[in-house]
Design a protein around this motif. Structure first.
Motif, mmCIF file in Angstrom:
data_model
loop_
_atom_site.group_PDB
_atom_site.id
_atom_site.type_symbol
_atom_site.label_atom_id
_atom_site.label_comp_id
_atom_site.label_asym_id
_atom_site.label_seq_id
_atom_site.Cartn_x
_atom_site.Cartn_y
_atom_site.Cartn_z
ATOM 1 N N ILE A 16 0.895 -1.288 -0.071
ATOM 2 C CA ILE A 16 0.001 0.012 0.050
ATOM 3 C C ILE A 16 0.832 1.296 0.134
ATOM 4 O O ILE A 16 0.719 2.199 -0.707
ATOM 5 C CB ILE A 16 -0.874 -0.112 1.295
ATOM 6 C CG1 ILE A 16 -2.123 -1.023 0.906
ATOM 7 C CG2 ILE A 16 -1.502 1.296 1.492
ATOM 8 C CD1 ILE A 16 -2.924 -1.054 2.228
ATOM 9 N N GLU A 17 1.953 1.334 0.703
ATOM 10 C CA GLU A 17 2.588 2.403 0.910
ATOM 11 C C GLU A 17 3.542 2.657 -0.436
ATOM 12 O O GLU A 17 3.748 3.888 -0.763
ATOM 13 C CB GLU A 17 3.697 2.377 2.275
ATOM 14 C CG GLU A 17 4.612 3.415 2.358
ATOM 15 C CD GLU A 17 3.819 4.697 2.559
ATOM 16 O OE1 GLU A 17 4.289 5.998 2.145
ATOM 17 O OE2 GLU A 17 2.814 4.801 3.155
ATOM 18 N N ARG A 20 1.154 3.909 -2.891
ATOM 19 C CA ARG A 20 0.707 5.464 -2.576
ATOM 20 C C ARG A 20 1.865 6.312 -2.952
ATOM 21 O O ARG A 20 1.530 7.387 -3.553
ATOM 22 C CB ARG A 20 0.566 5.260 -0.945
ATOM 23 C CG ARG A 20 -0.033 7.002 -0.552
ATOM 24 C CD ARG A 20 0.042 6.982 0.575
ATOM 25 N NE ARG A 20 -1.123 5.999 1.242
ATOM 26 C CZ ARG A 20 -1.051 5.066 2.428
ATOM 27 N NH1 ARG A 20 0.244 4.999 2.671
ATOM 28 N NH2 ARG A 20 -2.039 4.531 2.807
ATOM 29 N N LEU A 58 -6.669 0.292 -1.295
ATOM 30 C CA LEU A 58 -6.494 1.466 -1.734
ATOM 31 C C LEU A 58 -7.569 2.024 -2.857
ATOM 32 O O LEU A 58 -8.205 2.972 -2.836
ATOM 33 C CB LEU A 58 -5.227 1.503 -2.833
ATOM 34 C CG LEU A 58 -4.106 1.409 -2.039
ATOM 35 C CD1 LEU A 58 -2.925 1.189 -2.795
ATOM 36 C CD2 LEU A 58 -3.803 2.753 -1.160
ATOM 37 N N LEU A 63 -8.214 5.803 -4.048
ATOM 38 C CA LEU A 63 -6.884 6.258 -4.620
ATOM 39 C C LEU A 63 -6.942 5.598 -6.048
ATOM 40 O O LEU A 63 -6.498 5.995 -7.003
ATOM 41 C CB LEU A 63 -5.700 5.774 -3.757
ATOM 42 C CG LEU A 63 -4.348 6.174 -4.344
ATOM 43 C CD1 LEU A 63 -3.989 7.701 -4.078
ATOM 44 C CD2 LEU A 63 -3.239 5.281 -3.812
ATOM 45 N N SER A 78 -4.104 11.211 -3.882
ATOM 46 C CA SER A 78 -4.002 10.885 -2.452
ATOM 47 C C SER A 78 -5.459 10.426 -2.025
ATOM 48 O O SER A 78 -6.589 10.599 -2.512
ATOM 49 C CB SER A 78 -3.579 12.035 -1.583
ATOM 50 O OG SER A 78 -4.877 12.894 -1.571
ATOM 51 N N GLU A 79 -5.519 9.566 -1.013
ATOM 52 C CA GLU A 79 -6.602 9.147 -0.430
ATOM 53 C C GLU A 79 -7.492 10.249 0.122
ATOM 54 O O GLU A 79 -8.783 10.140 0.138
ATOM 55 C CB GLU A 79 -6.478 8.152 1.045
ATOM 56 C CG GLU A 79 -5.840 7.000 0.825
ATOM 57 C CD GLU A 79 -4.465 6.901 0.608
ATOM 58 O OE1 GLU A 79 -3.677 7.913 0.330
ATOM 59 O OE2 GLU A 79 -3.924 5.754 1.139
#
Length: 223
Positions: A16-17, A20, A58, A63, A78-79
């Motif tokens: 996820i990171e 992102r 996500l 996202l 971004s979220e």
């Protein structure tokens, strides 16, 4: 491929990171399709189930967007932006109201805290707006105008405020495009002059007047 092989612990969170970060860095712009599940799994050194779970999270956050039979696409930067898009949708009035809340205070703080280097950046951003308007290049004007507003918020030197505004990138871009298409290529010379003079009250008033006029035109209450 912007991603790196993950460690064993917290694999889903790491995927996820990394996704992102790739989106935030512009490796995968909004509207583009990300690599397929199998390719991501191989690049990251994780199982496809891990990738699938990360993508699902996500997508839920706004996202990414999963289109059955077509792939997974970047929906927002971004979220925060994804959530705002879900909440505001295409309602221009709501976007303008939120912009008013952030931009008026941003202008006030920018006048108080901008640096000489940042003022030079604002001058260049304003020149880009004026050049695009003279060339009647509406797409270029929208990009330049958005960049000017974002720079004003950065000049406020408030990290939370700047991050909130960055999260609005897509909806602010859409609102500027809509108003420009309606013939509103606004000049922000008054705002820039107030920021240059360090007049926080005048800067806030300039931003407020501009957004209030848009709200009146597009059918919403100004405050």
């Amino acid at each position: 491929m912007p991603l790196a092989t993950t460690r064993r612990a917290g694999l889903v969170e790491q995927v996820i990171e990394q996704v992102r970060a790739a989106v935030a860095a512009g490796e995968w712009p909004v509207g583009t399709r990300i690599p397929p599940e199998a390719e991501l799994a191989e690049a990251l050194g994780v199982g496809r189930n891990t990738v699938r779970e990360a993508v699902r999270a996500l997508a839920h956050a706004g996202l990414l967007e999963v289109r059955q039979g077509d792939g997974t696409f970047v929906r927002a930067t971004s979220e925060i932006s994804g959530a705002i898009r879900r909440l505001a949708g295409t309602e221009l009035r709501e976007v303008l109201q939120v912009r008013r809340l952030l931009e008026v205070e941003g202008a006030r703080l920018a006048a108080a805290h901008r640096t000489p280097d940042e003022l030079a950046e604002l001058d260049r951003a304003m020149a880009a707006c004026e050049e695009a308007e003279r060339a009647a290049d509406l797409a270029a004007f929208v990009r330049a105008d958005l960049a000017f507003h974002q720079l004003v918020l950065r000049c406020a030197h408030n990290g939370v405020l700047a991050e909130l505004y960055r999260g609005l990138t897509e909806v602010v871009h859409a609102s500027v495009a809509t108003t420009v298409a309606g013939g509103r290529c606004e000049s922000h010379t008054g705002l820039l002059a107030a920021i240059r003079a360090g007049d926080a009250t005048a800067a806030a008033a300039e931003a407020e007047d501009f957004l209030d006029s848009l709200l009146r035109e597009y059918g919403g209450p100004a405050a």
